[in-house]
Design a protein around this motif. Structure first.
Motif, PDB file in Angstrom:
ATOM      1  N   LYS A   1      -0.854   7.685  -4.801  1.00 42.66           N
ATOM      2  CA  LYS A   1      -1.817   8.110  -3.778  1.00 42.66           C
ATOM      3  C   LYS A   1      -2.878   7.042  -3.549  1.00 42.66           C
ATOM      4  O   LYS A   1      -3.268   6.775  -2.416  1.00 42.66           O
TER       5      LYS A   1
ATOM      6  N   GLN B   1       9.933   1.565  13.491  1.00 42.82           N
ATOM      7  CA  GLN B   1       9.769   2.106  12.137  1.00 42.82           C
ATOM      8  C   GLN B   1      10.333   1.109  11.133  1.00 42.82           C
ATOM      9  O   GLN B   1      11.333   0.442  11.397  1.00 42.82           O
TER      10      GLN B   1
ATOM     11  N   CYS C   1       8.066   3.021   1.321  1.00 40.24           N
ATOM     12  CA  CYS C   1       7.046   3.358   2.306  1.00 40.24           C
ATOM     13  C   CYS C   1       7.670   3.354   3.694  1.00 40.24           C
ATOM     14  O   CYS C   1       8.395   2.416   4.039  1.00 40.24           O
ATOM     15  N   LEU C   2       7.357   4.367   4.487  1.00 35.55           N
ATOM     16  CA  LEU C   2       7.802   4.446   5.871  1.00 35.55           C
ATOM     17  C   LEU C   2       6.601   4.216   6.774  1.00 35.55           C
ATOM     18  O   LEU C   2       5.550   4.837   6.585  1.00 35.55           O
ATOM     19  N   SER C   3       6.758   3.314   7.731  1.00 36.93           N
ATOM     20  CA  SER C   3       5.646   3.000   8.620  1.00 36.93           C
ATOM     21  C   SER C   3       6.130   2.762  10.040  1.00 36.93           C
ATOM     22  O   SER C   3       7.307   2.499  10.279  1.00 36.93           O
TER      23      SER C   3
ATOM     24  N   HIS D   1      -1.389   4.168  -1.558  1.00 35.72           N
ATOM     25  CA  HIS D   1      -1.198   4.594  -0.171  1.00 35.72           C
ATOM     26  C   HIS D   1      -2.529   4.642   0.570  1.00 35.72           C
ATOM     27  O   HIS D   1      -2.636   4.159   1.708  1.00 35.72           O
ATOM     28  N   ARG D   2      -3.547   5.184  -0.070  1.00 35.33           N
ATOM     29  CA  ARG D   2      -4.881   5.242   0.552  1.00 35.33           C
ATOM     30  C   ARG D   2      -5.411   3.837   0.857  1.00 35.33           C
ATOM     31  O   ARG D   2      -6.056   3.622   1.888  1.00 35.33           O
TER      32      ARG D   2
ATOM     33  N   GLU E   1       3.303   6.228   7.369  1.00 28.94           N
ATOM     34  CA  GLU E   1       3.568   7.654   7.532  1.00 28.94           C
ATOM     35  C   GLU E   1       3.765   8.384   6.219  1.00 28.94           C
ATOM     36  O   GLU E   1       3.266   9.487   6.037  1.00 28.94           O
ATOM     37  N   ARG E   2       4.516   7.780   5.324  1.00 26.95           N
ATOM     38  CA  ARG E   2       4.877   8.492   4.089  1.00 26.95           C
ATOM     39  C   ARG E   2       5.242   7.490   3.007  1.00 26.95           C
ATOM     40  O   ARG E   2       5.675   6.385   3.299  1.00 26.95           O
ATOM     41  N   VAL E   3       5.098   7.925   1.767  1.00 30.21           N
ATOM     42  CA  VAL E   3       5.443   7.081   0.620  1.00 30.21           C
ATOM     43  C   VAL E   3       6.142   7.943  -0.430  1.00 30.21           C
ATOM     44  O   VAL E   3       5.810   9.122  -0.597  1.00 30.21           O
ATOM     45  N   TRP E   4       7.140   7.360  -1.082  1.00 32.42           N
ATOM     46  CA  TRP E   4       7.888   8.040  -2.143  1.00 32.42           C
ATOM     47  C   TRP E   4       7.987   7.096  -3.334  1.00 32.42           C
ATOM     48  O   TRP E   4       7.955   5.883  -3.165  1.00 32.42           O
TER      49      TRP E   4
END
Length: 82
Positions: free
Chosen positions: A20, A3, A51-53, A23-24, A38-41
């Motif tokens: 969004k 991660q 960003c978490l990946s 991220h897309r 996985e997720r973005v803030w």
């Protein structure tokens, strides 16, 4: 796979729609580099985005971000979580 948490600075005023869309764009090509975002803030006030990946390397994460036009300023391995 490891991660990674990456940090983008200088995105002051980013909107939910812009976040969004960014991220897309990453998700659309992530498999080409073996990455899964996985997720973005975001904090629009400070202009910081996180960003978490899951990825084979930090370089793979940066290649995706570079191709989509938003290089990360920092990428950190996150080998432990609870």
């Amino acid at each position: 796979m490891t991660q990674f948490m990456d940090v983008h600075r200088g995105m002051k005023g980013i909107t939910a729609d812009q976040l969004k869309q960014a991220h897309r764009a990453d998700v659309a090509i992530e498999t080409e580099e073996g990455v899964h975002f996985e997720r973005v803030w975001a904090d629009p006030q400070s202009g910081t985005v996180y960003c978490l990946s899951d990825a084979p390397s930090a370089e793979a994460v940066q290649r995706v971000h570079g191709r989509t036009g938003h290089q990360a300023d920092e990428i950190h391995s996150v080998p432990l979580s609870a």
